[in-house]
Design an enzyme around this catalytic site. Structure first.
Site, PDB file in Angstrom:
ATOM      1  N   ARG A  15       0.564  -1.533  -0.103  1.00 21.01           N
ATOM      2  CA  ARG A  15      -0.004   0.367   0.367  1.00 21.01           C
ATOM      3  C   ARG A  15       0.838   1.157   0.414  1.00 21.01           C
ATOM      4  NH1 ARG A  15      -3.917  -1.087   4.940  1.00 21.01           N
ATOM      5  NH2 ARG A  15      -2.740  -2.807   5.553  1.00 21.01           N
ATOM      6  N   ASN A 166      -4.404  -5.517  20.718  1.00 26.59           N
ATOM      7  CA  ASN A 166      -2.830  -6.263  20.279  1.00 26.59           C
ATOM      8  C   ASN A 166      -2.040  -5.424  19.076  1.00 26.59           C
ATOM      9  OD1 ASN A 166      -0.195  -7.570  20.225  1.00 26.59           O
ATOM     10  ND2 ASN A 166      -1.270  -8.861  17.590  1.00 26.59           N
TER      11      ASN A 166
HETATM   12  C1  UD1 Z   1      -1.027  -8.225  13.504  1.00 21.03           C
HETATM   13  C2  UD1 Z   1      -1.361  -9.365  14.832  1.00 21.03           C
HETATM   14  C3  UD1 Z   1      -2.390  -8.375  15.400  1.00 21.03           C
HETATM   15  C4  UD1 Z   1      -2.277  -6.928  15.941  1.00 21.03           C
HETATM   16  C5  UD1 Z   1      -1.843  -6.461  14.240  1.00 21.03           C
HETATM   17  C6  UD1 Z   1      -0.901  -4.909  14.822  1.00 21.03           C
HETATM   18  C7  UD1 Z   1      -0.867 -11.871  13.851  1.00 21.03           C
HETATM   19  C8  UD1 Z   1      -1.574 -12.817  13.871  1.00 21.03           C
HETATM   20  N1  UD1 Z   1      -1.578 -10.276  14.064  1.00 21.03           N
HETATM   21  O1  UD1 Z   1      -1.369  -8.607  12.395  1.00 21.03           O
HETATM   22  O2  UD1 Z   1      -2.848  -8.985  16.022  1.00 21.03           O
HETATM   23  O3  UD1 Z   1      -3.309  -6.519  16.056  1.00 21.03           O
HETATM   24  O4  UD1 Z   1      -0.321  -6.652  13.773  1.00 21.03           O
HETATM   25  O5  UD1 Z   1      -0.515  -3.824  14.180  1.00 21.03           O
HETATM   26  O6  UD1 Z   1       0.026 -11.333  14.265  1.00 21.03           O
HETATM   27  N2  UD1 Z   1       5.436 -10.129   8.944  1.00 21.03           N
HETATM   28  C9  UD1 Z   1       6.341 -10.797   8.540  1.00 21.03           C
HETATM   29  N3  UD1 Z   1       6.279 -11.629   8.114  1.00 21.03           N
HETATM   30  C10 UD1 Z   1       5.262 -12.504   7.702  1.00 21.03           C
HETATM   31  C11 UD1 Z   1       4.028 -11.442   8.335  1.00 21.03           C
HETATM   32  C12 UD1 Z   1       4.195 -10.558   8.417  1.00 21.03           C
HETATM   33  O7  UD1 Z   1       7.715  -9.952   8.585  1.00 21.03           O
HETATM   34  O8  UD1 Z   1       4.594 -13.244   6.850  1.00 21.03           O
HETATM   35  C13 UD1 Z   1       5.945  -8.543   9.520  1.00 21.03           C
HETATM   36  C14 UD1 Z   1       5.034  -7.904   8.848  1.00 21.03           C
HETATM   37  O9  UD1 Z   1       6.007  -6.805   7.711  1.00 21.03           O
HETATM   38  C15 UD1 Z   1       5.192  -6.721   9.477  1.00 21.03           C
HETATM   39  C16 UD1 Z   1       4.250  -7.318  11.081  1.00 21.03           C
HETATM   40  O10 UD1 Z   1       5.391  -9.057  10.629  1.00 21.03           O
HETATM   41  O11 UD1 Z   1       6.187  -5.895  10.113  1.00 21.03           O
HETATM   42  C17 UD1 Z   1       3.143  -6.637  11.010  1.00 21.03           C
HETATM   43  O12 UD1 Z   1       2.247  -8.049  10.510  1.00 21.03           O
HETATM   44  P1  UD1 Z   1       0.801  -7.732   9.407  1.00 21.03           P
HETATM   45  O13 UD1 Z   1       1.240  -8.245   8.789  1.00 21.03           O
HETATM   46  O14 UD1 Z   1       1.136  -6.788   9.589  1.00 21.03           O
HETATM   47  O15 UD1 Z   1      -0.554  -8.573  10.888  1.00 21.03           O
HETATM   48  P2  UD1 Z   1      -1.784  -8.083  11.177  1.00 21.03           P
HETATM   49  O16 UD1 Z   1      -2.260  -8.359  10.233  1.00 21.03           O
HETATM   50  O17 UD1 Z   1      -1.798  -6.335  10.480  1.00 21.03           O
END
Ligand code: UD1
Ligand code: CA
Length: 454
Positions: A15, A166
């Site tokens: 995005r 969270n």
């Molecule tokens: C996550 C949390 C959610 C919380 C939110 C806060 C989980 C399942 N959920 O959701 O409870 O309210 O963050 O912002 O954890 N990332 C990786 N590898 C992956 C997936 C994600 O490095 O395979 C990193 C992303 O780049 C990011 C962070 O992890 O920096 C969070 O990932 P994102 O997909 O934004 O999580 P949410 O679905 O928003």
């Protein structure tokens, strides 16, 4: 107890609509991930493990100078999977802070509270209560005790009303991470391995899950698009401006002030509107900065007044100097006390001695100017022959007439005078006058051409 920091930074950041990986987008002049690494360093973590994926090489290159352990997550299968790929390098004991590369403003104080909370229980989260937590994982409590985190997409109507969410920042015992992460499943609405499922595992193990709130709400704000990035930039700048005002800085309008780095200040520093400070800067007592100045990696000593629209980079400025408006100090500019640098004067890699003045339209490059000298309007040090740079040395109490070119290498002695309009190619000894210009031609009773009336 040893502390590891794990930073999740594998996401693409679709995005943002950018060629740059999201964690390299700048907030206050520093990449998002840079803020998180900086905070981790302040906590004196034993190791900082960063999980990368999208734009990996660019990210690693940007932080090549940092002591960071890089772990690649080739496929983004969820936050739980991301932390799982660190297990081969994660110590078996101690605790780990789990942070997000796109949540840059989390403070050292909040993380310290989190570390302390997890020390007793083995697991603690940063949570925040807001009016509407749509999109976030919700904190499910029973009798006040945390039971689980339920992702928005998996939540029931009733759970979606929960206002505590969270923030994605955790502290967990390393032993527990080694035990729990291999057991995660992706049986959920998004088909992802959720890190949040470790909360239910902790409860099943009979542990209590602790929580702490951030000191300030903006600390846990994430960045997903340019609109959020700009909003967070403002909040961060407002916070920095407040800290400076609490130290006694007079910011004429804190909403029109930007600090992209560190500023150390004395007493009664006054900064007018639309000033940008970058890198490491220090201003002494009573320094005044006029509107629209851009000042980078520069030290300015007490009592100096900088008039509007001046631009400094890597300069050292003495006490009670007067600079600007529209002055430019480039790297290596060194001004002693009481120097005057005026409009459209550029100083590069040059030292200007006590009380010397260059008030109008001048270029001083690779020059050494002594004390009490006057550099006339339009003086140019010709320091470059197209291939090499040469020095101009001007002594004490010298006087350089207006519109002079000093062709380096050249030395102008103490008390020497250069006549206006001269091109000086040979050294001028102490107390001499050098003039280089053709004799003035005079024609008496000159009949100036007249327009012919029709
Ligand atoms: C996550 C949390 C959610 C919380 C939110 C806060 C989980 C399942 N959920 O959701 O409870 O309210 O963050 O912002 O954890 N990332 C990786 N590898 C992956 C997936 C994600 O490095 O395979 C990193 C992303 O780049 C990011 C962070 O992890 O920096 C969070 O990932 P994102 O997909 O934004 O999580 P949410 O679905 O928003
Ligand atoms: Ca001439």
């Amino acid at each position: 107890m040893s502390t590891s920091v794990i930073i999740l930074a594998a996401g693409k950041g679709t995005r943002m609509r950018s060629g740059l990986p999201k964690v390299l987008q700048p907030l206050a002049g520093r990449p998002l991930l840079g803020h998180v690494i900086e905070t981790a360093k302040k906590l004196q973590a034993d190791n900082i493990i960063t999980i990368y994926g999208h734009g990996g090489n660019l990210v690693q290159k940007e932080f090549a100078h940092e002591q960071v352990q890089w772990v690649k997550q080739a496929e983004q299968l969820g936050t739980g999977h991301a932390v799982k790929v660190t297990l081969p390098v994660l110590p078996k004991d101690g605790q780990a802070l789990i942070l997000s590369g796109d949540v840059p403003c989390i403070s050292q104080q909040t993380l310290q509270k989190l570390l302390d909370a997890a020390r007793n229980t083995g697991i603690a989260l940063v949570t925040l209560t807001v009016a509407d937590a749509t999109g976030y994982g919700r904190i499910v409590r029973d009798n006040g005790k945390i039971q689980a985190i339920v992702e928005h997409k998996d939540a029931s109507e009733e759970q979606r009303k929960i206002k505590e969410f969270n923030t994605g920042i955790y502290c967990v015992s390393n032993a527990k991470l080694h035990e729990w992460l291999p057991k995660l499943s992706n049986d959920n609405a998004q088909g992802e391995y959720y890190l949040t499922d470790i909360v239910a595992m902790a409860i099943a193990d009979g542990l209590e899950v602790a929580s702490v709130e951030p000191e300030r709400a903006f600390e846990v704000e994430g960045v997903n698009d340019r609109i959020q990035l700009a909003a967070l930039e403002r909040e961060f700048q407002t916070h920095q401006a407040k800290l400076l005002m609490q130290q006694g800085v007079h910011l004429i309008d804190p909403s029109r002030f930007d600090l992209r780095g560190q500023l150390t200040v004395g007493q009664d520093v006054r900064i007018d509107i639309n000033v940008i400070i970058e890198g490491d800067c220090a201003f002494g007592d009573n320094v005044e900065i006029g509107a629209g100045c851009v000042i980078k990696n520069t030290t300015i000593a007490a009592g100096t007044k900088v008039q509007p629209y001046s631009v400094f980079d890597s300069a050292i400025v003495g006490e009670n100097t007067q600079i600007g408006p529209f002055s430019r100090l480039r790297p290596g500019a060194k001004l002693a006390d009481e120097v005057h640098i005026g409009n459209f004067v550029e100083v590069k890699n040059s030292s200007i001695g006590l009380g010397s003045k260059a008030n109008h339209f001048t270029y001083l490059g690779d020059a050494e100017v002594g004390a009490g000298s006057n550099i006339g309007a339009g003086t140019i040090t010709c320091n470059y022959d197209g291939a090499n740079k040469f020095k101009t040395i001007i002594g004490d109490a010298a006087f350089i007439g207006s519109n002079s070119s000093l062709v380096a290498p050249v030395t102008i002695g103490n008390g020497a005078t250069v006549g206006a309009g001269s091109t000086i190619t040979r050294d001028v000894a102490d107390n001499c006058l050098a003039v280089e210009r053709s004799k003035q031609f005079v024609k008496e009773d000159y009949p100036r051409p007249q327009k012919i009336k029709k």
